[in-house]
Motif scaffolding. Structure first.
Motif, PDB file in Angstrom:
ATOM      1  N   ASP A 176       0.715  -1.091  -0.060  1.00 50.97           N
ATOM      2  CA  ASP A 176      -0.355  -0.292  -0.044  1.00 50.97           C
ATOM      3  C   ASP A 176       0.616   1.262  -0.124  1.00 50.97           C
ATOM      4  OD1 ASP A 176      -2.171  -1.645  -0.090  1.00 50.97           O
ATOM      5  OD2 ASP A 176      -2.411  -1.866   1.951  1.00 50.97           O
ATOM      6  N   ASP A 177       2.176   1.418   0.158  1.00 51.64           N
ATOM      7  CA  ASP A 177       2.594   1.948   0.677  1.00 51.64           C
ATOM      8  C   ASP A 177       3.960   2.799  -0.371  1.00 51.64           C
ATOM      9  OD1 ASP A 177       4.578  -0.219   1.132  1.00 51.64           O
ATOM     10  OD2 ASP A 177       6.099   1.667   2.284  1.00 51.64           O
ATOM     11  N   VAL A 178       3.396   1.568  -1.671  1.00 52.39           N
ATOM     12  CA  VAL A 178       4.900   2.112  -2.792  1.00 52.39           C
ATOM     13  C   VAL A 178       3.392   1.907  -3.689  1.00 52.39           C
ATOM     14  CG1 VAL A 178       5.941   0.232  -4.902  1.00 52.39           C
ATOM     15  CG2 VAL A 178       5.797   0.136  -2.285  1.00 52.39           C
ATOM     16  N   VAL A 179       4.093   2.813  -4.988  1.00 53.67           N
ATOM     17  CA  VAL A 179       3.554   3.319  -6.024  1.00 53.67           C
ATOM     18  C   VAL A 179       4.513   2.768  -7.438  1.00 53.67           C
ATOM     19  CG1 VAL A 179       4.063   5.162  -6.342  1.00 53.67           C
ATOM     20  CG2 VAL A 179       2.447   4.400  -7.986  1.00 53.67           C
ATOM     21  N   VAL A 180       4.030   1.766  -8.462  1.00 53.43           N
ATOM     22  CA  VAL A 180       5.158   1.831  -8.994  1.00 53.43           C
ATOM     23  C   VAL A 180       4.608   2.506 -10.844  1.00 53.43           C
ATOM     24  CG1 VAL A 180       5.469  -0.139 -11.129  1.00 53.43           C
ATOM     25  CG2 VAL A 180       4.582  -0.210  -8.388  1.00 53.43           C
ATOM     26  N   VAL A 181       6.114   2.958 -10.956  1.00 48.57           N
ATOM     27  CA  VAL A 181       6.347   3.828 -12.276  1.00 48.57           C
ATOM     28  C   VAL A 181       7.466   3.787 -13.607  1.00 48.57           C
ATOM     29  CG1 VAL A 181       6.381   6.265 -12.686  1.00 48.57           C
ATOM     30  CG2 VAL A 181       5.914   5.779 -10.593  1.00 48.57           C
ATOM     31  N   ASP A 182       5.969   3.527 -14.594  1.00 50.11           N
ATOM     32  CA  ASP A 182       7.083   3.152 -16.095  1.00 50.11           C
ATOM     33  C   ASP A 182       7.339   4.681 -16.583  1.00 50.11           C
ATOM     34  OD1 ASP A 182       6.881   2.818 -18.966  1.00 50.11           O
ATOM     35  OD2 ASP A 182       5.710   1.255 -18.279  1.00 50.11           O
ATOM     36  N   VAL A 183       8.950   4.473 -16.822  1.00 54.84           N
ATOM     37  CA  VAL A 183       9.176   5.397 -17.697  1.00 54.84           C
ATOM     38  C   VAL A 183       9.076   6.073 -18.793  1.00 54.84           C
ATOM     39  CG1 VAL A 183      10.092   5.569 -15.408  1.00 54.84           C
ATOM     40  CG2 VAL A 183      11.579   5.067 -17.159  1.00 54.84           C
ATOM     41  N   ARG A 184       8.872   5.025 -19.383  1.00 49.19           N
ATOM     42  CA  ARG A 184       9.202   4.151 -21.198  1.00 49.19           C
ATOM     43  C   ARG A 184       8.122   4.964 -21.571  1.00 49.19           C
ATOM     44  NH1 ARG A 184       7.732  -1.046 -21.890  1.00 49.19           N
ATOM     45  NH2 ARG A 184       5.670  -0.676 -20.221  1.00 49.19           N
ATOM     46  N   SER A 185       8.154   5.060 -23.453  1.00 48.81           N
ATOM     47  CA  SER A 185       6.733   5.813 -24.287  1.00 48.81           C
ATOM     48  C   SER A 185       5.637   4.677 -24.157  1.00 48.81           C
ATOM     49  CB  SER A 185       8.550   5.790 -25.139  1.00 48.81           C
ATOM     50  OG  SER A 185       9.205   6.338 -24.776  1.00 48.81           O
ATOM     51  N   ASP A 186       4.871   5.487 -25.132  1.00 43.34           N
ATOM     52  CA  ASP A 186       3.561   4.888 -24.805  1.00 43.34           C
ATOM     53  C   ASP A 186       3.268   3.819 -25.566  1.00 43.34           C
ATOM     54  OD1 ASP A 186       3.757   6.632 -27.110  1.00 43.34           O
ATOM     55  OD2 ASP A 186       2.401   7.890 -26.850  1.00 43.34           O
ATOM     56  N   TYR A 187       3.850   3.675 -26.910  1.00 39.19           N
ATOM     57  CA  TYR A 187       4.358   2.869 -27.603  1.00 39.19           C
ATOM     58  C   TYR A 187       4.446   1.832 -26.741  1.00 39.19           C
ATOM     59  CZ  TYR A 187       8.603   3.578 -28.681  1.00 39.19           C
ATOM     60  OH  TYR A 187       9.926   4.309 -28.870  1.00 39.19           O
ATOM     61  N   GLU A 188       5.539   1.628 -26.137  1.00 35.90           N
ATOM     62  CA  GLU A 188       5.975   0.878 -25.255  1.00 35.90           C
ATOM     63  C   GLU A 188       4.512   0.531 -24.173  1.00 35.90           C
ATOM     64  OE1 GLU A 188      10.306   0.666 -24.272  1.00 35.90           O
ATOM     65  OE2 GLU A 188       9.956   3.494 -24.573  1.00 35.90           O
ATOM     66  N   TYR A 189       4.596   1.107 -22.768  1.00 31.32           N
ATOM     67  CA  TYR A 189       3.763   1.031 -22.275  1.00 31.32           C
ATOM     68  C   TYR A 189       2.142  -0.027 -22.211  1.00 31.32           C
ATOM     69  CZ  TYR A 189       2.309   5.093 -22.048  1.00 31.32           C
ATOM     70  OH  TYR A 189       1.446   6.968 -21.472  1.00 31.32           O
ATOM     71  N   ASN A 190       1.509   0.283 -23.576  1.00 27.55           N
ATOM     72  CA  ASN A 190       0.412   0.175 -24.403  1.00 27.55           C
ATOM     73  C   ASN A 190       1.065  -0.805 -24.847  1.00 27.55           C
ATOM     74  OD1 ASN A 190      -1.086   2.695 -23.475  1.00 27.55           O
ATOM     75  ND2 ASN A 190      -0.454   4.598 -25.468  1.00 27.55           N
ATOM     76  N   LEU A 191       1.675  -1.690 -24.999  1.00 34.26           N
ATOM     77  CA  LEU A 191       1.677  -2.990 -25.221  1.00 34.26           C
ATOM     78  C   LEU A 191       2.278  -4.063 -23.813  1.00 34.26           C
ATOM     79  CD1 LEU A 191       2.211  -5.003 -27.596  1.00 34.26           C
ATOM     80  CD2 LEU A 191       5.041  -4.327 -27.405  1.00 34.26           C
ATOM     81  N   GLY A 192       2.470  -3.699 -22.957  1.00 31.67           N
ATOM     82  CA  GLY A 192       3.299  -4.284 -21.971  1.00 31.67           C
ATOM     83  C   GLY A 192       2.899  -3.709 -20.528  1.00 31.67           C
ATOM     84  N   ARG A 193       2.478  -3.785 -19.492  1.00 27.54           N
ATOM     85  CA  ARG A 193       3.360  -3.077 -18.270  1.00 27.54           C
ATOM     86  C   ARG A 193       2.653  -4.240 -17.309  1.00 27.54           C
ATOM     87  NH1 ARG A 193      -0.785  -0.599 -20.394  1.00 27.54           N
ATOM     88  NH2 ARG A 193      -3.160  -0.138 -19.477  1.00 27.54           N
ATOM     89  N   PHE A 194       3.647  -3.201 -15.777  1.00 29.16           N
ATOM     90  CA  PHE A 194       2.967  -4.315 -14.681  1.00 29.16           C
ATOM     91  C   PHE A 194       1.545  -3.328 -14.220  1.00 29.16           C
ATOM     92  CE2 PHE A 194       7.932  -4.510 -14.247  1.00 29.16           C
ATOM     93  CZ  PHE A 194       7.724  -5.851 -13.768  1.00 29.16           C
ATOM     94  N   LYS A 195       0.920  -4.638 -14.001  1.00 34.54           N
ATOM     95  CA  LYS A 195      -0.553  -4.557 -13.203  1.00 34.54           C
ATOM     96  C   LYS A 195      -0.379  -3.136 -12.618  1.00 34.54           C
ATOM     97  CE  LYS A 195      -1.752  -9.380 -12.971  1.00 34.54           C
ATOM     98  NZ  LYS A 195      -2.852  -9.191 -14.080  1.00 34.54           N
ATOM     99  N   ASN A 196      -1.715  -2.311 -12.161  1.00 34.10           N
ATOM    100  CA  ASN A 196      -1.245  -0.723 -11.694  1.00 34.10           C
ATOM    101  C   ASN A 196      -0.422  -0.074 -11.711  1.00 34.10           C
ATOM    102  OD1 ASN A 196      -3.690  -2.258 -10.824  1.00 34.10           O
ATOM    103  ND2 ASN A 196      -2.623  -3.465  -9.176  1.00 34.10           N
TER     104      ASN A 196
END
Length: 313
Positions: free
Chosen positions: A123-143
């Protein structure tokens, strides 16, 4: 059998121009292909080659004390995943607009894949994707939190969106780790106190803990375009750009003036002849579609030794 090597290392290079030429010759001698960036701040690359050539290359790089911290992520493949060899001299090893940041001096705390897995759902953690949109739209960590980034150089402008999480632990991740080094360092500079990064990125997470909870596929910067990393609970999150049905199939639009990276299912690929839209399908410069949606660049009389003495990006 062949291998793909993904790697980076932030380390000061006193004469990056000389190093670039020496490194280019090493890759030529080993018949490696790929894209390598050399800068005063270090080395970043993805190359393919035979197992023997890759082993020799890794030994040569790791014999240099400047790269003592460098780790290789290794994938087994059937053949070269690149058609060419480019060793480029640039201002940064990843274009970030953060040239003042020195990750070899200060960056976010590295987490092993297992540590990342153990922390990411707290609960005290937030996961942040620092990649470009075309990358995270293809795959990313839950939440995972995504930042609407078209290019990594946009990252500093998007950090304001993370202010609401300043009291949490920030866990950053990217493909192999090179972007996280600067992203997490910049977050520390901006006053975020508990900043971490997935060491080795998504690729290492897949290798070591099976990629659990990484939804979709991971975009890679070689001829494979995308790879599966989750062998535990895989799913498809990307949707066909045209019909919106789930599809993990990523293509480049057949219209070279567009060349968009979009998911396109096989049916729509056939319907639109490899284009992302009806307008692009009718474009006079549209490339012939062979069913893959990938278009190797024209060689233009390229030779592997091109520009050894005078080549610049």
């Amino acid at each position: 059998m062949y291998q793909v090597l993904l790697y980076y290392c932030y380390t000061p290079l006193a004469d990056p121009e000389q190093f670039r030429d020496e490194h280019h010759r090493l890759c030529l001698d080993l018949d490696l292909r790929g894209r390598i960036i050399v800068a005063a701040e270090g080395l970043n690359g993805t190359v393919s080659g035979s197992r023997e050539s890759c082993a020799a290359y890794m030994a040569a790089v790791q014999a240099d004390p400047r790269f003592a911290a460098l780790e290789f992520k290794i994938d087994e493949v059937e053949a070269h995943t690149f058609q060419k060899l480019h060793v480029r001299l640039k201002d940064e090893i990843v274009h970030s607009s953060l040239r003042h940041v020195r990750p070899h001096e200060k960056t976010g705390q590295h987490l092993t894949p297992q540590q990342f897995k153990d922390l990411k759902d707290r609960d005290d953690v937030v996961v942040v994707d620092v990649r470009s949109d075309y990358e995270y739209n293809l795959g990313r960590f839950k939440n995972a939190v995504t930042l609407d980034i078209e290019n990594f150089r946009d990252f500093p402008e998007r950090v304001a969106r993370l202010q609401e999480f300043k009291d949490k632990k920030i866990l950053t991740y990217c493909t192999g780790g090179v972007k996280c080094e600067k992203a997490s360092a910049f977050l520390l500079e901006q006053g975020f106190e508990n900043v971490y990064q997935l060491h080795g990125g998504i690729i290492k997470y897949g290798h070591e803990v099976g990629g659990e909870d990484f939804d979709g596929q991971c975009y890679v910067f070689d001829g494979r375009v995308a790879v599966d990393v989750n062998t535990v609970n895989p799913t498809v999150i990307s949707r066909c750009h045209h019909c919106q049905h789930p599809s993990p199939r990523l293509i480049n639009c057949a219209n070279p003036q567009c060349n968009a990276h979009v998911p396109l299912c096989e049916s729509c690929g056939t319907l639109l002849d490899g284009a992302c839209s009806a307008a692009c399908a009718e474009h006079p410069d549209k490339r012939p579609y062979d069913g893959t949606g990938t278009y190797p660049k024209i060689s233009n009389h390229y030779t592997p030794a091109q520009g050894l003495a005078s080549y610049r990006a």
